[in-house]
Design a protein around this motif. Sequence first.
Motif, mmCIF file in Angstrom:
data_model
loop_
_atom_site.group_PDB
_atom_site.id
_atom_site.type_symbol
_atom_site.label_atom_id
_atom_site.label_comp_id
_atom_site.label_asym_id
_atom_site.label_seq_id
_atom_site.Cartn_x
_atom_site.Cartn_y
_atom_site.Cartn_z
ATOM 1 N N GLY A 4 -17.300 6.544 -11.495
ATOM 2 C CA GLY A 4 -18.731 6.429 -11.221
ATOM 3 C C GLY A 4 -19.012 6.099 -9.772
ATOM 4 O O GLY A 4 -20.162 5.979 -9.372
ATOM 5 N N GLY A 5 -17.959 5.937 -8.955
ATOM 6 C CA GLY A 5 -18.106 5.662 -7.533
ATOM 7 C C GLY A 5 -18.751 4.315 -7.255
ATOM 8 O O GLY A 5 -18.711 3.399 -8.083
ATOM 9 N N SER A 6 -19.376 4.218 -6.099
ATOM 10 C CA SER A 6 -19.979 2.935 -5.692
ATOM 11 C C SER A 6 -21.151 2.557 -6.596
ATOM 12 O O SER A 6 -21.525 1.383 -6.676
ATOM 13 N N GLY A 7 -21.721 3.534 -7.311
ATOM 14 C CA GLY A 7 -22.795 3.240 -8.257
ATOM 15 C C GLY A 7 -22.276 2.976 -9.663
ATOM 16 O O GLY A 7 -23.044 2.734 -10.584
ATOM 17 N N GLY A 8 -20.946 3.004 -9.842
ATOM 18 C CA GLY A 8 -20.325 2.767 -11.150
ATOM 19 C C GLY A 8 -19.477 1.511 -11.125
ATOM 20 O O GLY A 8 -19.990 0.418 -10.920
ATOM 21 N N GLN A 9 -18.171 1.676 -11.299
ATOM 22 C CA GLN A 9 -17.277 0.521 -11.294
ATOM 23 C C GLN A 9 -17.201 -0.143 -9.922
ATOM 24 O O GLN A 9 -17.004 -1.350 -9.835
ATOM 25 N N ALA A 10 -17.297 0.654 -8.870
ATOM 26 C CA ALA A 10 -17.316 0.146 -7.491
ATOM 27 C C ALA A 10 -16.090 -0.694 -7.148
ATOM 28 O O ALA A 10 -16.175 -1.638 -6.377
ATOM 29 N N GLY A 11 -14.933 -0.336 -7.721
ATOM 30 C CA GLY A 11 -13.699 -1.051 -7.412
ATOM 31 C C GLY A 11 -12.806 -0.219 -6.509
ATOM 32 O O GLY A 11 -13.219 0.813 -5.978
ATOM 33 N N THR A 12 -11.573 -0.690 -6.319
ATOM 34 C CA THR A 12 -10.626 0.046 -5.496
ATOM 35 C C THR A 12 -9.295 0.174 -6.223
ATOM 36 O O THR A 12 -8.906 -0.688 -7.003
ATOM 37 N N GLU A 13 -8.618 1.270 -5.946
ATOM 38 C CA GLU A 13 -7.283 1.485 -6.493
ATOM 39 C C GLU A 13 -6.271 0.765 -5.609
ATOM 40 O O GLU A 13 -6.386 0.775 -4.375
ATOM 41 N N LEU A 14 -5.267 0.145 -6.237
ATOM 42 C CA LEU A 14 -4.222 -0.524 -5.469
ATOM 43 C C LEU A 14 -3.316 0.523 -4.818
ATOM 44 O O LEU A 14 -2.969 1.533 -5.440
ATOM 45 N N ALA A 15 -2.947 0.281 -3.565
ATOM 46 C CA ALA A 15 -2.124 1.249 -2.831
ATOM 47 C C ALA A 15 -1.076 0.547 -1.965
ATOM 48 O O ALA A 15 -0.643 1.088 -0.961
ATOM 49 N N SER A 16 -0.671 -0.660 -2.365
ATOM 50 C CA SER A 16 0.337 -1.398 -1.603
ATOM 51 C C SER A 16 1.032 -2.393 -2.519
ATOM 52 O O SER A 16 0.706 -2.498 -3.701
ATOM 53 N N ASN A 17 1.978 -3.145 -1.971
ATOM 54 C CA ASN A 17 2.702 -4.205 -2.698
ATOM 55 C C ASN A 17 3.442 -3.696 -3.927
ATOM 56 O O ASN A 17 3.682 -4.450 -4.869
ATOM 57 N N GLY A 18 3.794 -2.418 -3.940
ATOM 58 C CA GLY A 18 4.514 -1.856 -5.085
ATOM 59 C C GLY A 18 3.615 -1.291 -6.165
ATOM 60 O O GLY A 18 4.095 -0.902 -7.232
ATOM 61 N N PHE A 19 2.315 -1.217 -5.890
ATOM 62 C CA PHE A 19 1.366 -0.752 -6.915
ATOM 63 C C PHE A 19 0.705 0.576 -6.581
ATOM 64 O O PHE A 19 -0.334 0.916 -7.136
ATOM 65 N N THR A 20 1.314 1.358 -5.696
ATOM 66 C CA THR A 20 0.810 2.700 -5.428
ATOM 67 C C THR A 20 1.000 3.552 -6.680
ATOM 68 O O THR A 20 1.992 3.401 -7.392
ATOM 69 N N ALA A 21 0.053 4.438 -6.958
ATOM 70 C CA ALA A 21 0.175 5.325 -8.125
ATOM 71 C C ALA A 21 1.551 5.981 -8.123
ATOM 72 O O ALA A 21 2.062 6.372 -7.077
ATOM 73 N N ASN A 22 2.120 6.082 -9.312
ATOM 74 C CA ASN A 22 3.487 6.566 -9.415
ATOM 75 C C ASN A 22 3.643 7.422 -10.664
ATOM 76 O O ASN A 22 2.939 7.214 -11.655
ATOM 77 N N SER A 23 4.597 8.355 -10.626
ATOM 78 C CA SER A 23 4.862 9.169 -11.817
ATOM 79 C C SER A 23 5.606 8.331 -12.837
ATOM 80 O O SER A 23 6.482 7.533 -12.493
ATOM 81 N N GLY A 24 5.242 8.492 -14.084
ATOM 82 C CA GLY A 24 5.901 7.764 -15.158
ATOM 83 C C GLY A 24 6.961 8.614 -15.825
ATOM 84 O O GLY A 24 7.053 9.826 -15.604
ATOM 85 N N THR A 25 7.756 7.966 -16.653
ATOM 86 C CA THR A 25 8.733 8.679 -17.469
ATOM 87 C C THR A 25 8.007 9.225 -18.686
ATOM 88 O O THR A 25 7.343 8.478 -19.405
#
Length: 199
Positions: A104-125
Motif C-alpha cells: 500500500g506504499g506510504s499510504g498503506g503499511q508505510a514500513g521498510t524492508e530490512l536490507a542489512s544485518n543478515g536480513f536481506t531478502a534471500n532465496s529459500g529452500t
Amino acid sequence: MATGNWNPWGNRHYYQVLNANFQECYTPVGGTPQCQSVHNVMFNTGAIYVEKLVTSNNEGFCAVSASCSFHFIAMSGSTAAPAAGQSSTGVNGATSSGDCGNAGGSGGQAGTELASNGFTANSGTVTDITGATNPQSSTVVNIFTDNTAATTVAQSCLVNEVVHNDANRVNLAAATFSAITLQIGDTIQITWSISWTWT
C-alpha cells in the motif's frame, strides 16, 4: 443426449484454491527454538499475478526464472498489519509497494524492508508438491542469522525476487508476528507453506 466429459485427461484447476501459511522459529544463541504460527494475508495483487501467470503466462512483471519466482523470503521490522486489498507490487510509492512491510506504499503499511544485518531478502529452500492427495503443499524455508547488530523483526513476506524497491517486485503474502529483537548470532527460521487445491 450425450453426457460426461469429452476431455479424456479430465480437468484440473491448479489455481482454484491457493493458500499460504506461515511459521517462524527464533533461536537465541545457545538457546532453544521458540516458534509461532500466525495468520497471514495473501495480497489480491499477488494472487492476480499468480492467476495471470497460470492462465496466460503474461503477468506483466519479470519472466519466471530462478531469479524471479516466489521462493524468496523478505523481512521487515514493521508491526503495521497488512491488508489483502493493499497493492503489493512495484517500487515504493504513495499507494503501492512490493517491499515487505510496505504494502500500500506510504499510504498503506508505510514500513521498510530490512536490507542489512543478515536480513536481506534471500532465496529459500523449496520442497515441491508430491503425491496425489488434495490439497498438496510446497514449502519455502530460509534461516536468517543476525550478523552485525541487534535487529527487530516483526513481519515476513513471500516475494518474487531479491531486489526490493523494484518495478518487477511482487509481494504474494505477508505475516505479522510478535516482534523479536535478535542479537548477533541469533537465528530465525521462516517457513512458508503454499497449499494447492483442485477439483
